[in-house]
Design a protein around this motif. Structure first.
Motif, PDB file in Angstrom:
ATOM      1  N   GLY A   1      -5.078 -27.874  -5.391  1.00  0.00           N
ATOM      2  CA  GLY A   1      -5.718 -26.764  -4.645  1.00  0.00           C
ATOM      3  C   GLY A   1      -5.962 -25.595  -5.425  1.00  0.00           C
ATOM      4  N   PRO A   2      -6.477 -24.505  -5.118  1.00  0.00           N
ATOM      5  CA  PRO A   2      -6.497 -23.407  -5.878  1.00  0.00           C
ATOM      6  C   PRO A   2      -5.280 -22.312  -5.787  1.00  0.00           C
ATOM      7  N   LEU A   3      -4.121 -22.979  -6.029  1.00  0.00           N
ATOM      8  CA  LEU A   3      -3.123 -22.286  -5.916  1.00  0.00           C
ATOM      9  C   LEU A   3      -2.037 -22.597  -7.223  1.00  0.00           C
ATOM     10  N   LYS A   4      -1.315 -21.663  -7.831  1.00  0.00           N
ATOM     11  CA  LYS A   4      -0.559 -21.756  -8.807  1.00  0.00           C
ATOM     12  C   LYS A   4       0.758 -20.825  -8.793  1.00  0.00           C
ATOM     13  N   VAL A   5       1.788 -21.461  -9.015  1.00  0.00           N
ATOM     14  CA  VAL A   5       3.099 -20.880  -9.131  1.00  0.00           C
ATOM     15  C   VAL A   5       3.293 -20.220 -10.387  1.00  0.00           C
ATOM     16  N   VAL A   6       3.511 -18.842 -10.308  1.00  0.00           N
ATOM     17  CA  VAL A   6       3.796 -18.134 -11.392  1.00  0.00           C
ATOM     18  C   VAL A   6       4.979 -17.415 -11.802  1.00  0.00           C
ATOM     19  N   GLY A   7       5.910 -17.720 -10.967  1.00  0.00           N
ATOM     20  CA  GLY A   7       7.222 -17.235 -10.755  1.00  0.00           C
ATOM     21  C   GLY A   7       8.327 -17.538  -9.772  1.00  0.00           C
ATOM     22  N   GLU A   8       9.560 -17.669  -9.942  1.00  0.00           N
ATOM     23  CA  GLU A   8      10.416 -17.988  -8.765  1.00  0.00           C
ATOM     24  C   GLU A   8      11.572 -16.841  -8.711  1.00  0.00           C
ATOM     25  N   ARG A   9      12.220 -16.818  -7.553  1.00  0.00           N
ATOM     26  CA  ARG A   9      13.461 -15.800  -7.305  1.00  0.00           C
ATOM     27  C   ARG A   9      14.248 -16.395  -6.234  1.00  0.00           C
ATOM     28  N   ARG A  10      15.506 -16.204  -6.337  1.00  0.00           N
ATOM     29  CA  ARG A  10      16.447 -16.670  -5.507  1.00  0.00           C
ATOM     30  C   ARG A  10      16.488 -15.906  -4.048  1.00  0.00           C
ATOM     31  N   VAL A  11      16.775 -16.394  -3.112  1.00  0.00           N
ATOM     32  CA  VAL A  11      16.781 -15.800  -1.916  1.00  0.00           C
ATOM     33  C   VAL A  11      18.133 -15.005  -1.487  1.00  0.00           C
ATOM     34  N   THR A  12      19.108 -15.510  -2.210  1.00  0.00           N
ATOM     35  CA  THR A  12      20.358 -14.807  -1.972  1.00  0.00           C
ATOM     36  C   THR A  12      20.614 -13.980  -3.291  1.00  0.00           C
ATOM     37  N   PRO A  13      21.718 -13.085  -3.419  1.00  0.00           N
ATOM     38  CA  PRO A  13      22.001 -12.403  -4.387  1.00  0.00           C
ATOM     39  C   PRO A  13      22.201 -13.180  -5.836  1.00  0.00           C
ATOM     40  N   ALA A  14      22.092 -12.700  -6.787  1.00  0.00           N
ATOM     41  CA  ALA A  14      22.173 -13.220  -8.133  1.00  0.00           C
ATOM     42  C   ALA A  14      23.352 -14.294  -8.241  1.00  0.00           C
ATOM     43  N   GLY A  15      23.117 -15.576  -8.425  1.00  0.00           N
ATOM     44  CA  GLY A  15      24.235 -16.411  -8.894  1.00  0.00           C
ATOM     45  C   GLY A  15      24.907 -17.103  -7.414  1.00  0.00           C
ATOM     46  N   ALA A  16      24.017 -16.722  -6.382  1.00  0.00           N
ATOM     47  CA  ALA A  16      24.626 -17.309  -5.216  1.00  0.00           C
ATOM     48  C   ALA A  16      24.060 -18.469  -4.605  1.00  0.00           C
TER      49      ALA A  16
ATOM     50  N   VAL B   1      -3.186 -17.374  -5.448  1.00  0.00           N
ATOM     51  CA  VAL B   1      -4.091 -18.299  -4.376  1.00  0.00           C
ATOM     52  C   VAL B   1      -5.481 -17.527  -4.510  1.00  0.00           C
ATOM     53  N   VAL B   2      -6.498 -18.475  -4.551  1.00  0.00           N
ATOM     54  CA  VAL B   2      -7.892 -17.876  -4.477  1.00  0.00           C
ATOM     55  C   VAL B   2      -8.537 -18.785  -3.404  1.00  0.00           C
ATOM     56  N   GLY B   3      -9.355 -18.283  -2.526  1.00  0.00           N
ATOM     57  CA  GLY B   3     -10.191 -18.990  -1.437  1.00  0.00           C
ATOM     58  C   GLY B   3     -11.041 -19.884  -1.975  1.00  0.00           C
ATOM     59  N   ARG B   4     -11.146 -21.245  -1.350  1.00  0.00           N
ATOM     60  CA  ARG B   4     -12.046 -22.053  -1.833  1.00  0.00           C
ATOM     61  C   ARG B   4     -13.747 -21.593  -1.384  1.00  0.00           C
ATOM     62  N   THR B   5     -13.705 -20.998  -0.339  1.00  0.00           N
ATOM     63  CA  THR B   5     -14.895 -20.538   0.303  1.00  0.00           C
ATOM     64  C   THR B   5     -15.299 -19.144   0.105  1.00  0.00           C
ATOM     65  N   THR B   6     -14.328 -18.351   0.195  1.00  0.00           N
ATOM     66  CA  THR B   6     -14.200 -16.878   0.320  1.00  0.00           C
ATOM     67  C   THR B   6     -14.248 -16.342  -1.110  1.00  0.00           C
ATOM     68  N   ARG B   7     -13.586 -17.009  -2.103  1.00  0.00           N
ATOM     69  CA  ARG B   7     -13.326 -16.592  -3.367  1.00  0.00           C
ATOM     70  C   ARG B   7     -12.519 -15.545  -3.460  1.00  0.00           C
ATOM     71  N   ILE B   8     -11.964 -15.251  -2.440  1.00  0.00           N
ATOM     72  CA  ILE B   8     -10.908 -14.107  -2.389  1.00  0.00           C
ATOM     73  C   ILE B   8      -9.611 -14.588  -3.073  1.00  0.00           C
TER      74      ILE B   8
ATOM     75  N   PHE C   1      -7.934 -15.760   5.591  1.00  0.00           N
ATOM     76  CA  PHE C   1      -6.619 -16.026   6.005  1.00  0.00           C
ATOM     77  C   PHE C   1      -6.476 -16.914   7.058  1.00  0.00           C
ATOM     78  N   ALA C   2      -7.558 -17.133   7.737  1.00  0.00           N
ATOM     79  CA  ALA C   2      -7.746 -18.372   8.920  1.00  0.00           C
ATOM     80  C   ALA C   2      -7.867 -19.765   8.482  1.00  0.00           C
ATOM     81  N   LYS C   3      -8.580 -19.657   7.166  1.00  0.00           N
ATOM     82  CA  LYS C   3      -9.228 -21.111   6.578  1.00  0.00           C
ATOM     83  C   LYS C   3      -8.823 -21.175   5.120  1.00  0.00           C
ATOM     84  N   ASP C   4      -9.114 -20.337   4.214  1.00  0.00           N
ATOM     85  CA  ASP C   4      -8.664 -20.717   2.980  1.00  0.00           C
ATOM     86  C   ASP C   4      -7.315 -20.740   2.504  1.00  0.00           C
ATOM     87  N   LEU C   5      -6.539 -19.676   3.084  1.00  0.00           N
ATOM     88  CA  LEU C   5      -5.238 -19.834   2.885  1.00  0.00           C
ATOM     89  C   LEU C   5      -4.351 -20.959   3.309  1.00  0.00           C
TER      90      LEU C   5
END
Length: 374
Positions: A92-107, A121-128, A218-222
């Protein structure tokens, strides 16, 4: 240095302090009535006030996440790149470009602490196209749950807002992690972004005639894009949606208009009708149906009651929406099968501190009302 950089804030504070000290030190020398002395006094006072104002403004922006960049602040952010995921299994039209931890650094590792992934992310029908953050709970990475799907919720900021504020300021991922660890909610995927998908315009999650089709995004493409990339529950009402302020209005509207997608919608400090002002422009272009559907009051009185659950919040002192919220609750009570719940504080303003007090109970409520297969 970016608008939200700590270095920029520190520089503004230091400039204010130095200019104040310089004004005190040089004032006696500028006490004469010459043109140069008068201009010197005016210049020092003006520079000091500008520095202090800048420091206060930057600190407020850091705390509340109004603007994410200089371009955003000055209304020049209008780029909407189209990103398509070509990786194996992306689908699908979605790409992961980064990652971060939920808890503090090293946790912790993902299977212990979960992860927050930054996506495009880009909407398939809305192109947003829009950036977003996705919180994945620890169970998502655990071998014992590798075939498991999870309930998901869209989390929206106010206007203009920044998606990173949902992670850092309102702490949705950390709160969800702690609540699930304590057994107070089911592990859930959170998709966090701002409703400003056509910056700097505030579209109020409306399908603008001839303009951005924000509600459809928000209701369809996302949901479609996210479900193609992550293990999300299937079935009617398997998504939830929650937001604050403008995002709260959007959340209630999305749940009411699309109960087949959103089994529950929570509006924190929400309002109940789309405003029109210089930030929105003409949202309706003379289309009466679009304007009517943007009013939750009109929807409650004129459309079939949706089979969904709604949550609203306000405070008796500090919020301007209290009376409207009470009125909204009373109207929904008469509209079965729509279900209504509320969080009413004794006092609390329209700010992050108030919403942080409401988010734990909101996530618990949301977890218990999202359907679908897991």
């Amino acid at each position: 240095m970016g608008l939200t950089s700590d270095k920029v804030l520190a520089l503004a504070v230091l400039s204010g302090v130095l200019l104040f000290a310089g004004t005190v030190w040089l004032w006696p020398r500028l006490g004469r009535r010459s043109v140069r002395a008068v201009l010197g006094r005016v210049g020092l006072l003006l520079a000091t006030q500008v520095a202090v104002f800048a420091a206060v403004g930057l600190a407020a922006n850091q705390a509340f996440g109004f603007y994410g960049s200089w371009a955003d602040l000055f209304g020049r952010e209008d780029g909407q790149g189209v990103v398509v995921d070509h990786s194996a299994g992306g689908g699908g039209p979605l790409k992961v470009v980064g990652e971060r931890r939920v808890t503090p650094a090293g946790a912790g590792r993902p299977e212990v602490a979960g992860r927050v992934q930054e996506i495009q992310v880009v909407g398939r029908t809305t192109r947003i196209a829009s950036p977003a953050y996705v919180y994945l709970p620890p169970e998502y990475f655990q071998a014992a749950h590798r075939a498991r799907t999870f309930p998901a919720a869209v989390v929206l900021t106010g206007y203009p807002g920044t998606a990173s504020a949902l992670v850092d300021k309102l702490r949705y991922p950390r709160t969800a992690h702690d609540l699930a660890g304590a057994g107070r909610m089911r592990p859930m995927i959170l998709v966090m972004l701002r409703p400003t998908v056509a910056p700097p315009r505030d579209t109020e999650c409306v399908d603008v005639p001839g303009g951005p089709q924000t509600e459809s995004f928000f209701a369809k493409d996302l949901p479609e894009a996210v479900s193609s990339h992550y293990r999300v529950n299937k079935g009617r009402g398997s998504w939830g949606v929650v937001g604050n302020s403008t995002g709260g209005y959007c959340a209630l509207k999305l749940a009411m208009h699309h109960p087949e997608v959103f089994g529950a919608g929570a509006g924190l400090s929400a309002y109940y009708d789309a405003p029109t002002d210089p930030t929105t422009g003409d949202l309706f272009q003379g289309d009466a149906e679009t304007e009517n559907r943007a009013s939750l009051w009109w929807c409650l009185k004129n459309l079939p009651a949706p089979d969904t659950s709604l949550l609203v919040s306000s405070s008796k002192s500090g919020e301007t929406n209290y009376r409207d919220t009470v009125k909204f609750i009373d109207l929904v009570k008469e509209r079965e099968p729509t279900r209504i719940s509320s969080i009413i504080l004794e006092s609390g303003g329209h700010n992050f501190n108030t919403w942080r007090r409401e988010i734990p109970a909101t996530l618990e409520w949301l977890s218990g009302r999202i359907g679908g297969r897991s």
